[in-house]
Write a protein that holds these residues in place. Structure first.
Motif, PDB file in Angstrom:
ATOM      1  N   ALA A  18      50.809  39.132  48.679  1.00 24.72           N
ATOM      2  CA  ALA A  18      50.240  40.147  49.572  1.00 24.72           C
ATOM      3  C   ALA A  18      49.347  41.141  48.837  1.00 24.72           C
ATOM      4  N   LEU A  19      49.721  41.537  47.629  1.00 23.82           N
ATOM      5  CA  LEU A  19      48.920  42.497  46.868  1.00 23.82           C
ATOM      6  C   LEU A  19      47.552  41.905  46.515  1.00 23.82           C
ATOM      7  N   MET A  20      47.513  40.617  46.213  1.00 23.92           N
ATOM      8  CA  MET A  20      46.249  39.952  45.914  1.00 23.92           C
ATOM      9  C   MET A  20      45.346  39.959  47.153  1.00 23.92           C
ATOM     10  N   GLU A  21      45.941  39.728  48.313  1.00 23.32           N
ATOM     11  CA  GLU A  21      45.188  39.760  49.577  1.00 23.32           C
ATOM     12  C   GLU A  21      44.619  41.163  49.823  1.00 23.32           C
ATOM     13  N   GLU A  22      45.423  42.168  49.561  1.00 21.34           N
ATOM     14  CA  GLU A  22      44.970  43.551  49.734  1.00 21.34           C
ATOM     15  C   GLU A  22      43.798  43.862  48.796  1.00 21.34           C
ATOM     16  N   HIS A  23      43.907  43.470  47.536  1.00 26.65           N
ATOM     17  CA  HIS A  23      42.815  43.693  46.577  1.00 26.65           C
ATOM     18  C   HIS A  23      41.563  42.933  46.981  1.00 26.65           C
ATOM     19  N   PHE A  24      41.741  41.705  47.448  1.00 28.33           N
ATOM     20  CA  PHE A  24      40.598  40.905  47.917  1.00 28.33           C
ATOM     21  C   PHE A  24      39.859  41.641  49.027  1.00 28.33           C
ATOM     22  N   ASN A  25      40.586  42.118  50.030  1.00 30.82           N
ATOM     23  CA  ASN A  25      39.962  42.783  51.179  1.00 30.82           C
ATOM     24  C   ASN A  25      39.331  44.131  50.820  1.00 30.82           C
ATOM     25  N   GLU A  26      40.013  44.902  49.982  1.00 33.57           N
ATOM     26  CA  GLU A  26      39.537  46.253  49.680  1.00 33.57           C
ATOM     27  C   GLU A  26      38.525  46.309  48.535  1.00 33.57           C
ATOM     28  N   ASN A  27      38.761  45.558  47.460  1.00 31.37           N
ATOM     29  CA  ASN A  27      37.963  45.721  46.241  1.00 31.37           C
ATOM     30  C   ASN A  27      36.885  44.665  46.011  1.00 31.37           C
TER      31      ASN A  27
END
Length: 182
Positions: free
Chosen positions: A75-84
């Protein structure tokens, strides 16, 4: 007079079938990407709600993937993908508009045949011309298109921070599987 009305009614009823029978589409296509490097955590995601359309008479193809539709194992990787990286609030979609060269739906069979697809791939607000070899087959009223190509994040001005640069491949493998219906 009655004969003319019957003919007009038959044309009106059959015309939509003739016009729309030339298009194949889906909203459940799959696109995956992988940017993993050896010895580090897998960097891969899948989107199972990709829209695509093919105009059978011309070979024109259009594909749309909402960037927030990509799912990662972490999930954290998905969040970084979307935001950063993909910055999905600013750039919510990726699109491809192109043409399948020498496309003739009447010559397709259940045995996949190789075709060249050329067109414009747009992501992160940048467009790049893509040429790809795809495998296309037909079964009943279902058209299956599969293939893959590579892109570089730098081609789309996606910056990878130095902290994780060695953990993400410079070249991203993109695969697609589109099962389209009439």
């Amino acid at each position: 007079m009655k004969k003319n009305i019957t003919q007009i009614l038959a044309i009106v009823l059959l015309l939509p079938t003739v016009l729309f029978a030339q298009k194949y589409g889906t909203r459940t296509g799959t696109v995956t990407f992988e940017a993993s490097v050896p010895s580090f955590e897998e960097v891969a995601a899948e989107n199972k709600s990709v829209s695509a359309a093919v105009k059978a008479s011309t070979g024109d193809i259009a594909v749309l993937a909402l960037m927030k539709g990509f799912r990662f194992k972490v999930a954290l990787m998905e969040e970084h993908f979307n935001e950063n990286y993909a910055e999905t609030d600013k750039h919510p979609k990726a699109t491809f508009k192109g043409k399948i060269e020498n496309f003739d739906v009447s010559k397709l069979s259940s045995t996949p045949k190789a075709f060249t697809i050329k067109g414009a791939f747009t992501m992160h607000g940048k467009t790049k011309e893509i040429t790809d070899k795809a495998m296309i087959s037909i079964s009943g009223d279902k058209l299956l298109i599969t293939g893959d190509f590579t892109v570089k994040p730098s081609d789309f001005e996606i910056e990878v921070p130095k902290v994780v640069r060695k953990k993400i491949a410079e070249t991203v493998n993109v695969s697609y599987n589109l099962l389209l219906s009439k």
